[in-house]
Design an enzyme around this catalytic site. Structure first.
Site, PDB file in Angstrom:
ATOM      1  N   GLN A   1       2.059   3.760   1.835  1.00  0.00           N
ATOM      2  CA  GLN A   1       0.950   4.635   1.420  1.00  0.00           C
ATOM      3  C   GLN A   1       1.310   6.094   1.678  1.00  0.00           C
ATOM      4  O   GLN A   1       1.726   6.460   2.780  1.00  0.00           O
ATOM      5  CB  GLN A   1      -0.320   4.245   2.207  1.00  0.00           C
ATOM      6  CG  GLN A   1      -1.558   5.017   1.799  1.00  0.00           C
ATOM      7  CD  GLN A   1      -1.991   4.717   0.363  1.00  0.00           C
ATOM      8  OE1 GLN A   1      -1.916   3.581  -0.091  1.00  0.00           O
ATOM      9  NE2 GLN A   1      -2.441   5.738  -0.347  1.00  0.00           N
TER      10      GLN A   1
ATOM     11  N   LYS B   1      -6.993  -1.773  -1.773  1.00  0.00           N
ATOM     12  CA  LYS B   1      -5.872  -2.577  -2.283  1.00  0.00           C
ATOM     13  C   LYS B   1      -5.841  -3.931  -1.589  1.00  0.00           C
ATOM     14  O   LYS B   1      -5.654  -4.964  -2.239  1.00  0.00           O
ATOM     15  CB  LYS B   1      -4.541  -1.835  -2.038  1.00  0.00           C
ATOM     16  CG  LYS B   1      -4.379  -0.592  -2.896  1.00  0.00           C
ATOM     17  CD  LYS B   1      -3.225   0.271  -2.417  1.00  0.00           C
ATOM     18  CE  LYS B   1      -3.220   1.610  -3.127  1.00  0.00           C
ATOM     19  NZ  LYS B   1      -2.270   2.584  -2.593  1.00  0.00           N
TER      20      LYS B   1
ATOM     21  N   ASP C   1       5.162  -0.117  -6.329  1.00  0.00           N
ATOM     22  CA  ASP C   1       4.586   1.194  -6.636  1.00  0.00           C
ATOM     23  C   ASP C   1       5.474   1.967  -7.619  1.00  0.00           C
ATOM     24  O   ASP C   1       5.098   3.051  -8.076  1.00  0.00           O
ATOM     25  CB  ASP C   1       4.441   2.008  -5.336  1.00  0.00           C
ATOM     26  CG  ASP C   1       3.068   2.639  -5.210  1.00  0.00           C
ATOM     27  OD1 ASP C   1       2.213   2.376  -6.073  1.00  0.00           O
ATOM     28  OD2 ASP C   1       2.854   3.387  -4.237  1.00  0.00           O
TER      29      ASP C   1
END
Ligand code: NAP
Length: 286
Positions: free
Chosen positions: A97, A53, A120
């Site tokens: 994450q 990412k 996200d």
């Protein structure tokens, strides 16, 4: 005729190039979009995802930072770090994450992200908006599946879409997105009785289980489009494999996504799309 392969890597490259161009055309002196990924602990798979990412964000001209915290980080410290990034006017997107190390509460962490920076799409506010049919930020993987369909000119309208998997990250939001795009949607999961009988009625079949080879040719209606979200590392060959038993699925389906090179690359591309959107929605940016 064997199924056509949907080249997710090529579509993802095109999207990243579109974003890079948009960033390169920002007025002089304006800061670029910025994203911070928080990684707690050093899970090797997470480290690879975070690095991918970060590299993709930098290659598109974003400011990208990784906030690496030790596995011993307390819940209070983690929440304070997230809230500080939430207040920082120079940060557009925040991503925590997953999975977090044992002992840390993922729900609390996700809820500490301001919904406007939740690239996200996992904050209950954004998940709720999607459930209500008024989406804002949607998780990148389901968004990537829809974008692949759009770019391949496969219109879900009126089609029967079957999603195998009901996770918060993939199956559930994907089913809602397909519904939003006028498909008739069925969700299957580990307790579904007679899975093949249901999947065989799908015009669009999405496998998102992480069970290699779960979906065989026997699960597929002739001519169906089959999207493989699953990513599992084969312990014997060390290669990445999806949920499809490709030798039996390919002769039946009209199109399939490969693993690797299908939905996976789209996930990173759509995270960048979400971050650009968060940036544009912030006051003073365009
Ligand atoms: P997850 O949270 O483990 O969810 C898996 C889902 O599959 C669950 O809903 C589970 O049902 C269902 N399932 C398991 N075995 C099944 C069976 N035999 N029959 C029917 N359904 C079954 O995983 P996830 O986070 O959604 O991820 C799914 C896969 O996608 C994984 O391989 C993951 O690595 C991959 N993934 C890929 C990307 C990408 O970029 N392409 C991104 C995220 C995840 P229950 O709910 O009943 O347990």
């Amino acid at each position: 005729m064997p199924a056509r392969l949907i080249d997710g890597s090529a579509h993802a490259r095109a999207i990243r190039e579109e974003i890079r161009l948009a960033v390169s055309r920002l007025p002089a002196g304006r800061r670029p979009p910025s994203i911070t990924v928080i990684q707690v602990g050093d899970d090797p798979a997470s480290t690879v995802y975070v690095r991918n990412k970060h590299r993709a964000a930098e290659a598109t001209g974003f400011r990208s930072a990784i906030l690496q915290l030790p596995a011993s980080t307390s819940q209070v410290d983690l929440l304070e770090r997230i809230r500080a990034l939430g207040r920082d006017p120079d940060v557009d997107g925040i991503l925590v994450q997953m999975p977090l190390p044992d002992g840390l509460d993922a729900n609390e962490a996700l809820e500490a992200i301001p919904p406007s920076k939740d690239v996200d799409g996992l904050h209950p506010y954004n998940a709720g908006r999607l459930a209500q049919g008024n989406p804002t930020f949607v998780p990148a993987t389901p968004l990537g599946v829809l974008e692949l369909l759009r770019r391949e000119r496969i219109d879900p309208t009126g089609r029967h879409a079957v999603v195998v998997g009901r996770s918060r990250l993939v199956g559930r939001p994907l089913a809602l997105l397909l519904l939003q795009n006028h498909a008739t949607v069925t969700i299957c999961h580990s307790q579904t009785v007679d899975l093949p009988a249901i999947t065989r009625t799908a015009d669009i079949l999405v496998a998102a289980t992480g069970r290699p080879g779960l979906i065989t040719g026997d699960h597929v209606k002739p001519g169906a489009v089959v999207m493989d979200v699953g990513i599992t590392r084969d312990p014997v060959t060390n290669r990445l494999v999806g949920d499809l038993e490709r030798p039996t699925v390919d002769p039946v389906a009209s199109a399939v996504t490969p693993v690797p090179g299908g939905v996976g690359p789209m996930t990173v591309a759509m995270l960048l799309v979400n971050t650009l959107r968060a940036y544009r929605q912030r006051p003073g940016q365009a």
